[in-house]
Motif scaffolding. Structure first.
Motif, PDB file in Angstrom:
ATOM      1  N   LEU A  11       0.856  -1.182   0.000  1.00 14.36           N
ATOM      2  CA  LEU A  11       0.000   0.000   0.000  1.00 14.36           C
ATOM      3  C   LEU A  11       0.899   1.241   0.000  1.00 14.36           C
ATOM      4  CD1 LEU A  11      -3.102  -0.362   0.131  1.00 14.36           C
ATOM      5  CD2 LEU A  11      -2.997   0.535   2.449  1.00 14.36           C
ATOM      6  N   SER A  12       1.222   1.715  -1.205  1.00 15.65           N
ATOM      7  CA  SER A  12       2.085   2.889  -1.301  1.00 15.65           C
ATOM      8  C   SER A  12       1.324   4.127  -0.842  1.00 15.65           C
ATOM      9  CB  SER A  12       2.555   3.074  -2.745  1.00 15.65           C
ATOM     10  OG  SER A  12       1.492   3.584  -3.541  1.00 15.65           O
ATOM     11  N   ASP A  13       2.020   5.241  -0.814  1.00 12.26           N
ATOM     12  CA  ASP A  13       1.366   6.471  -0.344  1.00 12.26           C
ATOM     13  C   ASP A  13       0.335   6.991  -1.336  1.00 12.26           C
ATOM     14  OD1 ASP A  13       4.286   8.602  -0.984  1.00 12.26           O
ATOM     15  OD2 ASP A  13       3.059   7.352  -2.280  1.00 12.26           O
ATOM     16  N   ARG A  14       0.225   6.362  -2.498  1.00  8.08           N
ATOM     17  CA  ARG A  14      -0.845   6.745  -3.424  1.00  8.08           C
ATOM     18  C   ARG A  14      -2.174   6.095  -3.037  1.00  8.08           C
ATOM     19  NH1 ARG A  14      -0.813   4.739  -7.897  1.00  8.08           N
ATOM     20  NH2 ARG A  14       0.727   3.077  -7.630  1.00  8.08           N
ATOM     21  N   PHE A  15      -2.107   5.135  -2.149  1.00  9.86           N
ATOM     22  CA  PHE A  15      -3.311   4.416  -1.724  1.00  9.86           C
ATOM     23  C   PHE A  15      -3.766   4.946  -0.367  1.00  9.86           C
ATOM     24  CE2 PHE A  15      -3.585   0.535  -4.451  1.00  9.86           C
ATOM     25  CZ  PHE A  15      -2.462   0.762  -5.221  1.00  9.86           C
ATOM     26  N   SER A  16      -5.071   5.100  -0.235  1.00 11.40           N
ATOM     27  CA  SER A  16      -5.612   5.432   1.081  1.00 11.40           C
ATOM     28  C   SER A  16      -6.941   4.710   1.255  1.00 11.40           C
ATOM     29  CB  SER A  16      -5.788   6.938   1.250  1.00 11.40           C
ATOM     30  OG  SER A  16      -6.718   7.430   0.296  1.00 11.40           O
ATOM     31  N   ALA A  17      -7.165   4.233   2.449  1.00 10.81           N
ATOM     32  CA  ALA A  17      -8.405   3.525   2.754  1.00 10.81           C
ATOM     33  C   ALA A  17      -9.022   4.146   3.989  1.00 10.81           C
ATOM     34  CB  ALA A  17      -8.132   2.041   2.983  1.00 10.81           C
ATOM     35  N   GLU A  18     -10.339   4.148   3.993  1.00  5.98           N
ATOM     36  CA  GLU A  18     -11.070   4.702   5.130  1.00  5.98           C
ATOM     37  C   GLU A  18     -12.258   3.817   5.454  1.00  5.98           C
ATOM     38  OE1 GLU A  18     -10.431   9.528   4.547  1.00  5.98           O
ATOM     39  OE2 GLU A  18     -12.341   8.612   4.003  1.00  5.98           O
ATOM     40  N   ARG A  19     -12.673   3.945   6.691  1.00  5.32           N
ATOM     41  CA  ARG A  19     -13.915   3.292   7.123  1.00  5.32           C
ATOM     42  C   ARG A  19     -14.539   4.218   8.162  1.00  5.32           C
ATOM     43  NH1 ARG A  19     -14.886  -2.510  10.068  1.00  5.32           N
ATOM     44  NH2 ARG A  19     -16.959  -2.909   9.183  1.00  5.32           N
ATOM     45  N   PRO A  20     -15.117   5.301   7.692  1.00  4.17           N
ATOM     46  CA  PRO A  20     -15.464   6.419   8.573  1.00  4.17           C
ATOM     47  C   PRO A  20     -16.441   6.103   9.703  1.00  4.17           C
ATOM     48  CG  PRO A  20     -16.388   6.717   6.366  1.00  4.17           C
ATOM     49  CD  PRO A  20     -15.469   5.555   6.295  1.00  4.17           C
ATOM     50  N   LYS A  21     -17.378   5.249   9.500  1.00  4.37           N
ATOM     51  CA  LYS A  21     -18.352   4.976  10.561  1.00  4.37           C
ATOM     52  C   LYS A  21     -18.321   3.508  10.971  1.00  4.37           C
ATOM     53  CE  LYS A  21     -21.448   8.701   9.179  1.00  4.37           C
ATOM     54  NZ  LYS A  21     -22.817   9.077   8.766  1.00  4.37           N
ATOM     55  N   GLY A  22     -17.277   2.828  10.590  1.00  4.84           N
ATOM     56  CA  GLY A  22     -17.156   1.430  10.979  1.00  4.84           C
ATOM     57  C   GLY A  22     -18.087   0.500  10.230  1.00  4.84           C
ATOM     58  N   SER A  23     -18.667   0.991   9.113  1.00 10.48           N
ATOM     59  CA  SER A  23     -19.539   0.098   8.331  1.00 10.48           C
ATOM     60  C   SER A  23     -18.944  -0.077   6.945  1.00 10.48           C
ATOM     61  CB  SER A  23     -20.958   0.651   8.283  1.00 10.48           C
ATOM     62  OG  SER A  23     -20.950   1.963   7.753  1.00 10.48           O
ATOM     63  N   PHE A  24     -19.267   0.803   5.984  1.00 10.89           N
ATOM     64  CA  PHE A  24     -18.692   0.689   4.657  1.00 10.89           C
ATOM     65  C   PHE A  24     -17.255   1.192   4.667  1.00 10.89           C
ATOM     66  CE2 PHE A  24     -18.302   5.006   3.096  1.00 10.89           C
ATOM     67  CZ  PHE A  24     -19.120   5.723   3.960  1.00 10.89           C
ATOM     68  N   SER A  25     -16.513   0.823   3.615  1.00  9.55           N
ATOM     69  CA  SER A  25     -15.129   1.267   3.495  1.00  9.55           C
ATOM     70  C   SER A  25     -14.867   1.731   2.072  1.00  9.55           C
ATOM     71  CB  SER A  25     -14.175   0.123   3.840  1.00  9.55           C
ATOM     72  OG  SER A  25     -12.821   0.488   3.667  1.00  9.55           O
ATOM     73  N   THR A  26     -13.937   2.641   1.914  1.00 10.47           N
ATOM     74  CA  THR A  26     -13.506   3.076   0.597  1.00 10.47           C
ATOM     75  C   THR A  26     -11.997   2.891   0.461  1.00 10.47           C
ATOM     76  OG1 THR A  26     -13.232   5.356   1.337  1.00 10.47           O
ATOM     77  CG2 THR A  26     -15.352   4.766   0.335  1.00 10.47           C
ATOM     78  N   LEU A  27     -11.590   2.594  -0.761  1.00 11.23           N
ATOM     79  CA  LEU A  27     -10.179   2.484  -1.101  1.00 11.23           C
ATOM     80  C   LEU A  27      -9.933   3.420  -2.271  1.00 11.23           C
ATOM     81  CD1 LEU A  27      -7.423   0.962  -0.747  1.00 11.23           C
ATOM     82  CD2 LEU A  27      -8.237  -0.629  -2.483  1.00 11.23           C
ATOM     83  N   GLU A  28      -9.044   4.380  -2.091  1.00  6.98           N
ATOM     84  CA  GLU A  28      -8.745   5.349  -3.136  1.00  6.98           C
ATOM     85  C   GLU A  28      -7.323   5.139  -3.627  1.00  6.98           C
ATOM     86  OE1 GLU A  28      -8.702   9.483  -2.015  1.00  6.98           O
ATOM     87  OE2 GLU A  28      -8.750  10.155  -4.104  1.00  6.98           O
ATOM     88  N   ILE A  29      -7.162   5.212  -4.925  1.00  2.00           N
ATOM     89  CA  ILE A  29      -5.832   5.190  -5.527  1.00  2.00           C
ATOM     90  C   ILE A  29      -5.654   6.500  -6.278  1.00  2.00           C
ATOM     91  CG2 ILE A  29      -4.185   3.945  -6.961  1.00  2.00           C
ATOM     92  CD1 ILE A  29      -6.030   1.513  -6.825  1.00  2.00           C
ATOM     93  N   GLN A  30      -4.616   7.234  -5.915  1.00  3.21           N
ATOM     94  CA  GLN A  30      -4.325   8.490  -6.590  1.00  3.21           C
ATOM     95  C   GLN A  30      -3.253   8.268  -7.652  1.00  3.21           C
ATOM     96  OE1 GLN A  30      -3.250  11.022  -3.242  1.00  3.21           O
ATOM     97  NE2 GLN A  30      -5.331  11.822  -3.158  1.00  3.21           N
ATOM     98  N   ARG A  31      -3.332   9.057  -8.704  1.00  2.00           N
ATOM     99  CA  ARG A  31      -2.317   9.018  -9.773  1.00  2.00           C
ATOM    100  C   ARG A  31      -2.070   7.568 -10.209  1.00  2.00           C
ATOM    101  NH1 ARG A  31      -0.505  11.679  -5.600  1.00  2.00           N
ATOM    102  NH2 ARG A  31       1.231  10.223  -5.189  1.00  2.00           N
ATOM    103  N   THR A  32      -3.107   6.925 -10.677  1.00  2.00           N
ATOM    104  CA  THR A  32      -3.024   5.506 -11.009  1.00  2.00           C
ATOM    105  C   THR A  32      -1.910   5.215 -12.007  1.00  2.00           C
ATOM    106  OG1 THR A  32      -4.769   5.825 -12.652  1.00  2.00           O
ATOM    107  CG2 THR A  32      -5.418   4.921 -10.509  1.00  2.00           C
ATOM    108  N   GLU A  33      -1.340   4.025 -11.849  1.00  2.00           N
ATOM    109  CA  GLU A  33      -0.293   3.519 -12.740  1.00  2.00           C
ATOM    110  C   GLU A  33      -0.768   2.199 -13.331  1.00  2.00           C
ATOM    111  OE1 GLU A  33       3.059   3.081 -10.194  1.00  2.00           O
ATOM    112  OE2 GLU A  33       3.270   5.249  -9.825  1.00  2.00           O
ATOM    113  N   GLN A  34      -0.154   1.796 -14.443  1.00  2.00           N
ATOM    114  CA  GLN A  34      -0.596   0.554 -15.083  1.00  2.00           C
ATOM    115  C   GLN A  34      -0.407  -0.641 -14.142  1.00  2.00           C
ATOM    116  OE1 GLN A  34       1.427   0.659 -18.945  1.00  2.00           O
ATOM    117  NE2 GLN A  34      -0.561   1.122 -19.874  1.00  2.00           N
ATOM    118  N   GLY A  35       0.563  -0.584 -13.290  1.00  5.37           N
ATOM    119  CA  GLY A  35       0.789  -1.655 -12.332  1.00  5.37           C
ATOM    120  C   GLY A  35      -0.303  -1.784 -11.280  1.00  5.37           C
ATOM    121  N   ASP A  36      -1.183  -0.802 -11.218  1.00  9.03           N
ATOM    122  CA  ASP A  36      -2.301  -0.886 -10.273  1.00  9.03           C
ATOM    123  C   ASP A  36      -3.439  -1.737 -10.820  1.00  9.03           C
ATOM    124  OD1 ASP A  36      -1.899   2.642  -9.503  1.00  9.03           O
ATOM    125  OD2 ASP A  36      -0.940   0.888  -8.580  1.00  9.03           O
TER     126      ASP A  36
END
Lengths: 114, 116
Positions: B61-86
């Motif tokens: 999980l490089s620094d381009r990736f961030s994950a959250e689970r703000p209320k302890g139910s659903f979760s999101t995974l964000e990838i910034q500046r995507t690369e082909q290796g993603d």
């Protein structure tokens, strides 16, 4: 840390023949062991798991697996395969700390000959 | 229905764009995991949450990736500046339940990301 090795990348068997998929794990204590199946375009489905007790565990779809501590193995077997069993099979290991993540092997792709 | 809904099922994006995936368990589970699966490989652990707390992150999980689970139910995974290796299948998983007998995961169907 735990790890899993699945020595066979591909296995081909004829329909109706028996099947054994190999899995070896590395972990210093009693592991929790799993087999998952992933059919083309489908998600991962749990076939069976071992956490204690009888070392021969039964799963869904007629599969079974045997835990052999002396060999650090957890091989998956089926006495007679069906064409619908063609899929990718993943062995996985967890630790006694059930909060810990589960580690997966690289998988074995099973091909069925008619 | 696996008990875990992931959205979208497929995402095609251009290199350098940001993408966000969502994972929705149908019932409350205090532990939620993200894995990544590339072609011909098994699922690789990325990160997990206990309730809203992110407890472990893989070095994948490089620094381009961030994950959250703000209320302890659903979760999101964000990838910034995507690369082909993603390009991979991103899988969300929850524990089957409390107690040893329920130890294990149930997985969502995944989000397949293609970076062009």
């Amino acid at each position: 840390a735990q790890s899993v090795t699945q020595p066979d990348i591909h296995i081909t068997v004829s329909e109706g023949a028996s099947l054994e998929l190999r899995c070896n794990y590395s972990y210093g204590a009693t592991p929790y062991l799993f087999w998952y199946v992933q059919s083309p375009g489908q998600g991962l489905q749990l076939l069976l798991k071992y956490f204690s007790g009888d070392t021969l565990v039964q799963g869904i779809k007629g599969f079974e697996a045997e835990f052999k501590r002396s060999q650090s193995s957890f091989n998956l077997r089926k006495p007679s395969v069906h064409w619908s069993d063609a899929a990718e099979y993943f062995c996985a290991v967890g630790t006694m700390n059930r909060d810990d993540k589960i580690i997966f092997g690289k998988g074995t792709r099973l091909h069925i000959l008619p | 229905d696996t008990g875990v809904s992931q959205d979208p099922r497929h995402k095609i994006t251009k290199r350098g764009q940001n993408v966000t995936f969502r994972c929705d368990p149908i019932s409350e589970h205090n532990r939620l995991y993200w894995y990544r699966q590339t072609l011909g490989q098994g699922p690789e652990f990325l990160t997990y949450f206990q309730n809203e707390a992110q407890l472990e992150k893989s070095r994948l999980l490089s620094d381009r990736f961030s994950a959250e689970r703000p209320k302890g139910s659903f979760s999101t995974l964000e990838i910034q500046r995507t690369e082909q290796g993603d390009s991979a299948m991103y899988l969300c998983a929850i524990t089957l339940g409390a107690g040893e007998i329920n130890y294990g995961y149930t997985f969502g169907s995944g989000t397949r990301l293609t970076v062009v």
